[in-house]
Design an enzyme around this catalytic site. Structure first.
Site, PDB file in Angstrom:
ATOM      1  N   ASN A   9       0.875  -1.176   0.000  1.00  0.00           N
ATOM      2  CA  ASN A   9       0.000   0.000   0.000  1.00  0.00           C
ATOM      3  C   ASN A   9       0.912   1.226   0.000  1.00  0.00           C
ATOM      4  O   ASN A   9       1.440   1.603   1.038  1.00  0.00           O
ATOM      5  CB  ASN A   9      -0.899  -0.036   1.247  1.00  0.00           C
ATOM      6  CG  ASN A   9      -1.793   1.189   1.343  1.00  0.00           C
ATOM      7  OD1 ASN A   9      -1.872   1.989   0.396  1.00  0.00           O
ATOM      8  ND2 ASN A   9      -2.460   1.345   2.475  1.00  0.00           N
ATOM      9  N   LYS A  11       0.105   4.220  -0.424  1.00  0.00           N
ATOM     10  CA  LYS A  11      -0.562   5.439   0.081  1.00  0.00           C
ATOM     11  C   LYS A  11      -0.220   6.615  -0.837  1.00  0.00           C
ATOM     12  O   LYS A  11      -0.077   6.425  -2.046  1.00  0.00           O
ATOM     13  CB  LYS A  11      -0.175   5.680   1.548  1.00  0.00           C
ATOM     14  CG  LYS A  11      -0.351   4.415   2.398  1.00  0.00           C
ATOM     15  CD  LYS A  11      -0.274   4.647   3.867  1.00  0.00           C
ATOM     16  CE  LYS A  11      -0.440   3.316   4.593  1.00  0.00           C
ATOM     17  NZ  LYS A  11      -0.491   3.437   6.048  1.00  0.00           N
ATOM     18  N   HIS A  97      -9.856   1.381   4.157  1.00  0.00           N
ATOM     19  CA  HIS A  97      -8.634   1.565   4.938  1.00  0.00           C
ATOM     20  C   HIS A  97      -8.925   2.519   6.103  1.00  0.00           C
ATOM     21  O   HIS A  97      -9.681   3.479   5.955  1.00  0.00           O
ATOM     22  CB  HIS A  97      -7.507   2.118   4.051  1.00  0.00           C
ATOM     23  CG  HIS A  97      -6.179   2.065   4.750  1.00  0.00           C
ATOM     24  ND1 HIS A  97      -5.801   3.011   5.663  1.00  0.00           N
ATOM     25  CD2 HIS A  97      -5.173   1.159   4.677  1.00  0.00           C
ATOM     26  CE1 HIS A  97      -4.604   2.689   6.125  1.00  0.00           C
ATOM     27  NE2 HIS A  97      -4.194   1.565   5.550  1.00  0.00           N
ATOM     28  N   GLU A  99      -7.324   4.861   7.352  1.00  0.00           N
ATOM     29  CA  GLU A  99      -7.032   6.284   7.098  1.00  0.00           C
ATOM     30  C   GLU A  99      -8.202   6.946   6.379  1.00  0.00           C
ATOM     31  O   GLU A  99      -8.527   8.100   6.638  1.00  0.00           O
ATOM     32  CB  GLU A  99      -5.729   6.417   6.290  1.00  0.00           C
ATOM     33  CG  GLU A  99      -4.514   6.140   7.174  1.00  0.00           C
ATOM     34  CD  GLU A  99      -3.311   5.564   6.458  1.00  0.00           C
ATOM     35  OE1 GLU A  99      -3.255   5.591   5.212  1.00  0.00           O
ATOM     36  OE2 GLU A  99      -2.412   5.056   7.158  1.00  0.00           O
ATOM     37  N   GLU A 169      -6.067  -4.802  10.172  1.00  0.00           N
ATOM     38  CA  GLU A 169      -5.022  -3.821  10.446  1.00  0.00           C
ATOM     39  C   GLU A 169      -5.334  -3.057  11.726  1.00  0.00           C
ATOM     40  O   GLU A 169      -6.115  -2.096  11.701  1.00  0.00           O
ATOM     41  CB  GLU A 169      -4.927  -2.810   9.293  1.00  0.00           C
ATOM     42  CG  GLU A 169      -4.622  -3.425   7.950  1.00  0.00           C
ATOM     43  CD  GLU A 169      -4.004  -2.401   7.002  1.00  0.00           C
ATOM     44  OE1 GLU A 169      -2.889  -2.637   6.549  1.00  0.00           O
ATOM     45  OE2 GLU A 169      -4.640  -1.361   6.754  1.00  0.00           O
ATOM     46  N   GLY A 175       1.850   2.346  10.797  1.00  0.00           N
ATOM     47  CA  GLY A 175       2.793   3.462  10.680  1.00  0.00           C
ATOM     48  C   GLY A 175       3.433   3.861  11.995  1.00  0.00           C
ATOM     49  O   GLY A 175       4.101   4.880  12.080  1.00  0.00           O
ATOM     50  N   SER A 215       2.790  -2.083  10.388  1.00  0.00           N
ATOM     51  CA  SER A 215       4.237  -2.138  10.646  1.00  0.00           C
ATOM     52  C   SER A 215       4.867  -3.496  10.320  1.00  0.00           C
ATOM     53  O   SER A 215       5.789  -3.931  11.007  1.00  0.00           O
ATOM     54  CB  SER A 215       4.551  -1.711  12.082  1.00  0.00           C
ATOM     55  OG  SER A 215       4.122  -0.375  12.302  1.00  0.00           O
TER      56      SER A 215
HETATM   57  P1  PGA Z   1       2.319   0.344   7.696  1.00  0.00           P
HETATM   58  O1  PGA Z   1       0.896   0.577   6.988  1.00  0.00           O
HETATM   59  O2  PGA Z   1       2.875  -0.937   7.163  1.00  0.00           O
HETATM   60  O3  PGA Z   1       3.135   1.542   7.312  1.00  0.00           O
HETATM   61  O4  PGA Z   1       2.065   0.280   9.180  1.00  0.00           O
HETATM   62  C1  PGA Z   1       0.027  -0.489   6.751  1.00  0.00           C
HETATM   63  C2  PGA Z   1      -1.238   0.014   6.100  1.00  0.00           C
HETATM   64  O5  PGA Z   1      -1.707   1.092   6.461  1.00  0.00           O
HETATM   65  O6  PGA Z   1      -1.795  -0.653   5.207  1.00  0.00           O
END
Ligand code: PGA
Length: 253
Positions: A9, A11, A97, A99, A169, A175, A215
């Site tokens: 991803n 982003k 997601h 976010e 997730e 993140g 992460s």
């Molecule tokens: P990350 O993000 O691996 O940077 O924690 C995962 C995601 O949001 O899909």
């Protein structure tokens, strides 16, 4: 057997050139994807066609959109529909997601509409769910995630549910550098699969790939992916580096 999936991803990261270089490096490092494995790259909208052309002759790779709109068409400036994605050959789309749930205030009902629109255009949704830190510390993460699933999956047919990819997730691990332990991940994935079993039966529950996200990196991927109900990962930060993401692809069981 359900697929084991390494999904990137990106982003809102990388220039067009950086993205192109990253895909080229991944293809050099992982020219052949193992039997039963799938690599999916969720790239920003402007790079979808370029990314698709780069992986076109590499079986085992697919390109995903990071979102689509919850309505089929119309006066919605700046939005992208599932039918537009299908028209350029996109086969996967991330839906829900955390976010987008947080910053774009996407509701469970809208996510349900997105899922239906994806299926009507033969796009496989990667449906994201996961609890916040306060739910993890003060609530019941299992019930919370089951509620997220039932709120958005309720209008799908069992045949559609069988084709979903689910990404668990935990928001507190996205993140942040904090990863769920392998045991925490397995516990939640088991709860999700049990929910699917209760609602849709064993054949469907066993067919759905459930990815872990939050992460994931080369140093923890093998341990997390080694759990019986974890079928790979949805990877943000570590997917922006060819060496890191290649190691994560290689960690698929
Ligand atoms: P990350 O993000 O691996 O940077 O924690 C995962 C995601 O949001 O899909």
């Amino acid at each position: 057997m359900r697929k084991k999936i390494a999904a990137a991803n990106w982003k809102m990261n990388l220039s067009r050139e950086e993205g192109k270089e990253l895909i080229e490096q991944l293809l050099v490092r992982n020219p052949k994807i193992g039997e039963g494995h799938q690599v999916i790259l969720a790239v920003p909208f402007p790079y979808l066609e370029l990314a698709s052309s780069l992986v076109a002759s590499h079986p085992g790779y697919a390109i995903a959109a990071q979102n689509c709109y919850h309505l089929p068409a119309g006066a919605y400036t700046g939005e992208v529909s599932a039918s537009m994605l299908a028209s350029i050959g996109i086969k996967y789309c991330v839906v829900g997601h955390s976010e987008r749930r947080e910053y774009q205030h996407e509701t469970p009902e809208q996510l349900g509409e997105k899922l239906k629109l994806c299926f009507s255009h033969s796009i496989t949704p990667i449906f994201c769910c996961g609890e916040s830190l306060s739910v993890r510390e003060n609530g019941d993460p299992g019930s919370y995630v089951k509620e997220q699933l039932s709120a958005s999956l309720s209008k799908l047919t069992p045949e559609q549910v069988a084709k979903l990819v689910i990404a668990y997730e935990p928001i507190w691990a996205i993140g942040t550098g904090k990863t769920a332990t392998a045991a925490q991940a397995q516990e939640m994935h088991f709860a999700i699969r049990n929910y699917l079993l209760d609602c849709y039966g064993n054949t469907i529950a066993a067919a759905i790939s459930i990815l872990y996200g939050g992460s994931v990196k080369s140093s923890n991927a093998a341990e997390i992916f080694g759990n019986p109900d974890v079928d790979g990962g949805l990877v943000g930060g570590a997917s922006l580096n060819a060496d890191e993401f290649s190691a994560i692809i290689k960690a698929l069981p």
